[in-house]
Write a protein that holds these residues in place. Structure first.
Motif, PDB file in Angstrom:
ATOM      1  N   ASN A  36       0.746  -1.293   0.042  1.00  0.00           N
ATOM      2  CA  ASN A  36      -0.126   0.056   0.114  1.00  0.00           C
ATOM      3  C   ASN A  36       0.807   1.267   0.159  1.00  0.00           C
ATOM      4  N   TYR A  38       2.595   4.866  -0.003  1.00  0.00           N
ATOM      5  CA  TYR A  38       2.461   5.985   0.789  1.00  0.00           C
ATOM      6  C   TYR A  38       2.930   7.290  -0.049  1.00  0.00           C
ATOM      7  N   ASP A  39       2.052   8.131  -0.164  1.00  0.00           N
ATOM      8  CA  ASP A  39       2.178   9.504  -0.915  1.00  0.00           C
ATOM      9  C   ASP A  39       2.772  10.453  -0.012  1.00  0.00           C
ATOM     10  N   ALA A  42       0.878  14.218  -0.440  1.00  0.00           N
ATOM     11  CA  ALA A  42      -0.441  14.234  -0.046  1.00  0.00           C
ATOM     12  C   ALA A  42      -0.721  13.704   1.526  1.00  0.00           C
ATOM     13  N   SER A  43       0.430  13.168   1.930  1.00  0.00           N
ATOM     14  CA  SER A  43       0.224  12.706   3.317  1.00  0.00           C
ATOM     15  C   SER A  43      -1.009  11.495   3.385  1.00  0.00           C
ATOM     16  N   GLN A  44      -0.883  10.759   2.376  1.00  0.00           N
ATOM     17  CA  GLN A  44      -1.870   9.571   2.139  1.00  0.00           C
ATOM     18  C   GLN A  44      -1.360   8.326   1.520  1.00  0.00           C
ATOM     19  N   PHE A  45      -2.130   7.133   2.213  1.00  0.00           N
ATOM     20  CA  PHE A  45      -1.756   5.872   1.515  1.00  0.00           C
ATOM     21  C   PHE A  45      -2.588   5.813   0.321  1.00  0.00           C
ATOM     22  N   CYS A  46      -2.282   4.607  -0.443  1.00  0.00           N
ATOM     23  CA  CYS A  46      -2.753   4.630  -1.902  1.00  0.00           C
ATOM     24  C   CYS A  46      -3.962   3.789  -1.765  1.00  0.00           C
ATOM     25  N   LYS A  48      -7.790   2.625  -1.142  1.00  0.00           N
ATOM     26  CA  LYS A  48      -9.144   3.371  -0.518  1.00  0.00           C
ATOM     27  C   LYS A  48     -10.098   2.182  -0.201  1.00  0.00           C
ATOM     28  N   ARG A  62      -3.982   2.758   6.948  1.00  0.00           N
ATOM     29  CA  ARG A  62      -2.759   3.307   7.185  1.00  0.00           C
ATOM     30  C   ARG A  62      -1.630   2.260   7.482  1.00  0.00           C
ATOM     31  N   HIS A  85      -8.014   2.613  -5.517  1.00  0.00           N
ATOM     32  CA  HIS A  85      -6.758   3.476  -5.078  1.00  0.00           C
ATOM     33  C   HIS A  85      -6.749   4.574  -5.722  1.00  0.00           C
ATOM     34  N   LYS A  86      -5.936   5.443  -5.403  1.00  0.00           N
ATOM     35  CA  LYS A  86      -5.511   6.809  -5.762  1.00  0.00           C
ATOM     36  C   LYS A  86      -4.921   6.585  -7.453  1.00  0.00           C
TER      37      LYS A  86
END
Length: 258
Positions: A36, A38-39, A42-46, A48, A62, A85-86
């Motif tokens: 998974n 991590y970006d 954007a402080s986000q994991f991929c 969803k 997370r 996912h993103k």
């Protein structure tokens, strides 16, 4: 051979910036791990959302590696993993052998109609078996066992299902000579048959039906004298007289044995 397939689709929506990735294979009793990413920008994991064979799976979004335990999936059953996912990242399976089935056997074609369940397979082995299973009352019941023909290049098989009015679900289990097994995909068939017709109404030999059906024949004293499944029935052994015939437990009619 059932191969591991990765399919990347276009974004679902430009505003959500979501993508879909699919993985398909065979559950082999092992936990699957999905990376998974991590970006940091954007402080986000991929990842969803996660779906196993169409069922949404809960997970901790997370973490950098998501574990999939395939709860309620039968051993050696086909699995399809859908990941939302993103769009800017790609989830990766870390241990693909967990769902990659190393076998030359494969179901090539399976067809379910109102009168036949037929299939073809390649990689057939002597000493193997096919088991036809029907889903009813929340469980899979074995309805027929068939010895494999052992033709490696491929051969055809057929079973006559006893369909009920409404929804029907079947699958085929291939049991290897070493007792491991592999399931086919599940087949759904909604059966709303036309009433069965037959001819002639008077005969000393054969009754013919408009389609494949189960039947029961009763004499004038309401005693069952013949039953079976098919498209016709030989009535030569019956005494002369009038008989009642039922199709699939209904649609009664009468005929005269000459």
């Amino acid at each position: 051979m059932l191969l591991l397939i990765i399919l990347r689709l276009l974004p679902l929506d430009e505003q959500t910036l979501a993508g879909e990735t699919y993985f398909t294979g065979v559950y082999q009793g092992k936990v699957l791990f999905i990376q998974n990413p991590y970006d940091p920008t954007a402080s986000q994991f991929c990842i969803k959302e996660l779906y196993i064979n169409g069922r949404k799976k809960s997970f901790n979004p997370r973490v950098s590696a998501i574990s999939v335990d395939f709860d309620k999936v039968d051993l050696y059953a086909p699995v399809t993993i859908k990941i939302i996912h993103k769009d800017s990242c790609d989830p990766i399976i870390l241990n693909p052998d967990a769902i990659f089935f190393h076998s030359t056997f494969n179901f090539k074609e399976i067809i379910l109609t109102d009168s036949s369940l037929s299939w073809k397979a390649v990689g057939d082995k002597p000493g193997a078996q096919y088991v036809v299973e029907r889903y009813e009352g929340g469980i899979w019941d074995e309805v027929m066992t068939l010895e494999a023909k052992g033709v490696y290049a491929g051969t055809d098989y057929e079973y006559t299902p006893n369909l009920e009015e409404g929804a029907n679900k079947y699958r085929i289990k291939y049991i290897f000579p070493d007792s491991k097994y592999l399931y086919s995909r599940e087949l759904d068939y909604h059966f709303y048959p036309e009433p069965v017709t037959f001819y002639p109404k008077s005969t000393n030999h054969m009754l013919k039906f408009s389609r494949n059906t189960s039947f029961k024949i009763y004499d004038p004293e309401d005693k069952m004298v013949l039953e079976g499944v098919g498209t016709q029935v030989d009535v030569r052994r019956l005494w002369k007289g009038e008989y009642i015939i039922y199709f699939d437990g209904k649609d009664p009619g009468s005929f005269i044995k000459e």
